[in-house]
Design an enzyme around this catalytic site. Structure first.
Site, PDB file in Angstrom:
ATOM      1  CD1 TRP A  48      -2.088   2.580   1.428  1.00 27.74           C
ATOM      2  CD2 TRP A  48      -3.113   1.204   0.898  1.00 27.74           C
ATOM      3  NE1 TRP A  48      -2.694   3.676   1.737  1.00 27.74           N
ATOM      4  CE2 TRP A  48      -3.872   2.824   1.339  1.00 27.74           C
ATOM      5  CE3 TRP A  48      -4.163   0.201   1.115  1.00 27.74           C
ATOM      6  CZ2 TRP A  48      -5.204   2.943   1.462  1.00 27.74           C
ATOM      7  CZ3 TRP A  48      -5.610  -0.212   1.241  1.00 27.74           C
ATOM      8  CH2 TRP A  48      -5.544   1.741   1.542  1.00 27.74           C
ATOM      9  CD  GLU A  69       3.366  -1.917   2.617  1.00 29.99           C
ATOM     10  OE1 GLU A  69       3.096  -0.968   4.175  1.00 29.99           O
ATOM     11  OE2 GLU A  69       2.877  -1.959   1.482  1.00 29.99           O
ATOM     12  CG  ASP A 113       5.446   3.495   1.997  1.00 26.39           C
ATOM     13  OD1 ASP A 113       5.984   3.764   2.547  1.00 26.39           O
ATOM     14  OD2 ASP A 113       4.594   3.599   1.129  1.00 26.39           O
ATOM     15  CD  GLN A 139       0.545   1.356   8.523  1.00 22.20           C
ATOM     16  OE1 GLN A 139       0.917   0.522   9.176  1.00 22.20           O
ATOM     17  NE2 GLN A 139      -0.077   1.273   7.483  1.00 22.20           N
ATOM     18  CE  LYS A 195      -0.370   5.020   6.739  1.00 18.91           C
ATOM     19  NZ  LYS A 195      -1.544   5.486   7.374  1.00 18.91           N
ATOM     20  NE  ARG A 218      -2.972  -1.655   9.924  1.00 19.95           N
ATOM     21  CZ  ARG A 218      -3.340  -0.869   8.593  1.00 19.95           C
ATOM     22  NH1 ARG A 218      -2.790  -0.393   8.293  1.00 19.95           N
ATOM     23  NH2 ARG A 218      -4.144  -0.425   8.855  1.00 19.95           N
TER      24      ARG A 218
HETATM   25  C1  LIG Z   1       2.920   2.032   4.278  1.00 15.20           C
HETATM   26  C2  LIG Z   1       2.064   3.517   3.820  1.00 15.20           C
HETATM   27  N1  LIG Z   1       3.198   4.057   2.680  1.00 15.20           N
HETATM   28  C3  LIG Z   1       1.916   5.569   1.793  1.00 15.20           C
HETATM   29  C4  LIG Z   1       0.600   5.736   2.383  1.00 15.20           C
HETATM   30  C5  LIG Z   1      -0.065   6.594   2.235  1.00 15.20           C
HETATM   31  O1  LIG Z   1      -0.366   7.182   3.219  1.00 15.20           O
HETATM   32  P1  LIG Z   1      -1.129   8.543   3.538  1.00 15.20           P
HETATM   33  O2  LIG Z   1      -2.493   8.027   3.221  1.00 15.20           O
HETATM   34  O3  LIG Z   1      -0.165   9.780   3.778  1.00 15.20           O
HETATM   35  O4  LIG Z   1      -0.962   9.237   1.552  1.00 15.20           O
HETATM   36  C6  LIG Z   1      -0.186   4.647   3.494  1.00 15.20           C
HETATM   37  C7  LIG Z   1      -0.801   4.780   4.023  1.00 15.20           C
HETATM   38  O5  LIG Z   1      -1.798   3.767   4.886  1.00 15.20           O
HETATM   39  C8  LIG Z   1       0.924   3.259   3.937  1.00 15.20           C
HETATM   40  O6  LIG Z   1       0.371   2.804   4.635  1.00 15.20           O
END
Ligand SMILES: Cc1ncc(COP(=O)(O)O)c(C=O)c1O
Length: 432
Positions: free
Chosen positions: A136, A209, A242, A245, A271, A405
């Site tokens: 994601w 991720e 990425d 989280q 975040k 989670r």
């Molecule tokens: C791993 C990851 N990257 C990017 C995003 C997207 O972030 P945003 O919702 O701040 O655009 C999320 C959102 O849940 C995420 O979990």
């Protein structure tokens, strides 16, 4: 409860629904790991808000940083920067390896990833980007094409040309039906065979991720990322990690890539950098930054380099260091993990427990042998938790799995953690 708070259920009729049922609890106050609803009911927050409030809700240092920004400047023309922005860039550079020394500050995780992908395309002169199934990365135009969790791509037309995915290394549910519980990374080889077969010779980057959170807390096995980076290197692709989280303590380390034994070419954070205030950053090397600049990189947004979120992020990093939160997350993560393993021994519905630090996934099954997911019971237990004052998040991955989670703030107390586990135990029992 905040004085004078009222709730008019009819007020929500003017809201566009965005795909999550709205809770009847109207939250009027949030502190640390606790929320209060309109009736003064306490709710323990085991999701750190939307996975952002790692230093706890409304931390006094965040409040002070917002006040400081109010006395200075909240927002500026994008060509002006206040003192907090270069200070934050320097601070991040001091925490990261020398090859991650240049930061671009935006507003969200999705924006940071959009910028990372644009930089990768510009720097390599290629356009194909590969991601992981279950990954994601955001829902805005470009990056939605690389979000392979949920149904964000269904009914909105084609993905961007040149976006592809490979199977995620899910040890519990081997995506290529090859191994069980111990991934030997065959899925990575199979995935790249597919990529090579489909590529039009323009592979620019891989985005991943370090732990796939929304995809069901999938923890790649040791050695996975070095092998992935080698596959990228062989093809002239950049690696984008990425850490929306996972950065800044949650995993029991400042960054998850340290645990994954790899350094990305571009790192994105968001975040957990803002602790609940919107900020995103794409961080890369001097060489890539210079190359992009030379090629005319443009990424101007209304809130690029805004002073307010930078001031807050500096406070978050101060708290991370002063409260030694990465170490605390490792310690509390062990306590949480132990508690969850005890629940697993007690309740057949728990098929698997996995994660690092204070990001733990609990997978729910109808049968431990067949591993058939039990999303329905998962939802019922999640509701039973809420009735007992515990907010939990369940991710249903394309009907394939049901995973809690669990990610409380890093400064959650032992008593709060234990209370959450007791509530969870009682809720599972109540649903049967
Ligand atoms: C791993 C990851 N990257 C990017 C995003 C997207 O972030 P945003 O919702 O701040 O655009 C999320 C959102 O849940 C995420 O979990």
């Amino acid at each position: 409860m905040a004085e004078g708070a009222t709730y008019d259920p009819a007020a929500a009729r003017h809201l566009v629904r965005y795909g999550m049922g709205l809770s009847p609890h109207v939250i009027v106050k949030a502190r640390g790991a606790t929320l209060w609803d309109q009736h003064g009911r306490e709710i323990l927050d085991f999701t750190s808000g939307q996975m952002c409030a790692t230093i706890g809700h409304n931390h006094p240092r965040i409040v002070a940083a917002i006040q400081k920004a109010c006395e200075g400047a909240l927002h500026l023309y994008s060509g002006f920067i206040g003192p907090a922005v270069p200070a934050l860039a320097g601070r991040l550079a001091s925490m990261l390896p020398p090859s991650l020394s240049k930061s671009l500050f935006l507003s969200t995780g999705g924006e940071a990833n959009e910028a990372a992908v644009r930089m990768a395309r510009l720097a390599t002169g290629r356009y194909e980007i590969v991601g992981l199934n279950g990954g994601w990365h955001g829902v805005t135009g470009g990056i939605a094409s690389l979000t392979f969790a949920g149904r964000h791509h269904v009914d909105y037309g084609p993905r961007k040309p040149g976006t592809m995915s490979i199977p995620a290394p899910n040890c519990y549910r081997c995506p290529v039906r090859h191994c069980r519980d111990a991934c030997d990374t065959t899925c990575l080889d199979v995935g790249f065979d597919m990529v090579d077969a489909q590529s039009s010779g323009s592979l620019a980057a891989f985005i991943a991720e370090p732990v796939l959170s929304s995809g069901g807390v999938i923890v790649p096995p040791g050695g996975y990322f070095p092998k992935l980076k080698e596959k990228c290197r062989e093809r002239g692709m950049l690696l984008i990690l990425d850490e929306a989280q996972t950065a800044f303590g949650r995993m029991g380390a400042n960054f998850a890539f340290e645990q994954a034994d790899v350094v990305p070419d571009i790192l994105t954070v968001s975040k957990t950098l803002g602790g609940g205030v919107a900020i995103g950053a794409a961080i890369t090397s001097e060489a890539i930054e210079q190359d992009c600049h030379d090629k005319g990189f443009v990424h101007v947004t209304s809130h690029v380099s805004d002073p307010l979120p930078a001031e807050v992020a500096l406070a978050v990093l101060d708290v991370l260091e002063e409260e030694d939160l990465a170490r605390r997350a490792a310690e509390m993560g062990r306590r949480l993990r132990q508690g969850l393993e005890t629940l697993k021994a007690r309740h057949e519905v728990i098929g698997d427990v996995r994660g690092h630090g204070l990001l733990q996934g609990v997978e729910l099954v109808k049968d431990r042998e067949t591993r058939e997911p039990d999303a329905e019971r998962g939802r019922a237990i999640t509701d039973a938790c809420m009735e007992r004052g515990l907010s939990m998040n369940i991710v249903s991955v394309g009907g394939m799995a049901a995973v809690w989670r669990i990610a409380p703030p890093l400064n959650v107390s032992e008593a709060e953690l234990d209370r959450g586990l007791e509530i969870l135990d009682d809720a599972i029992r109540s649903v049967g």
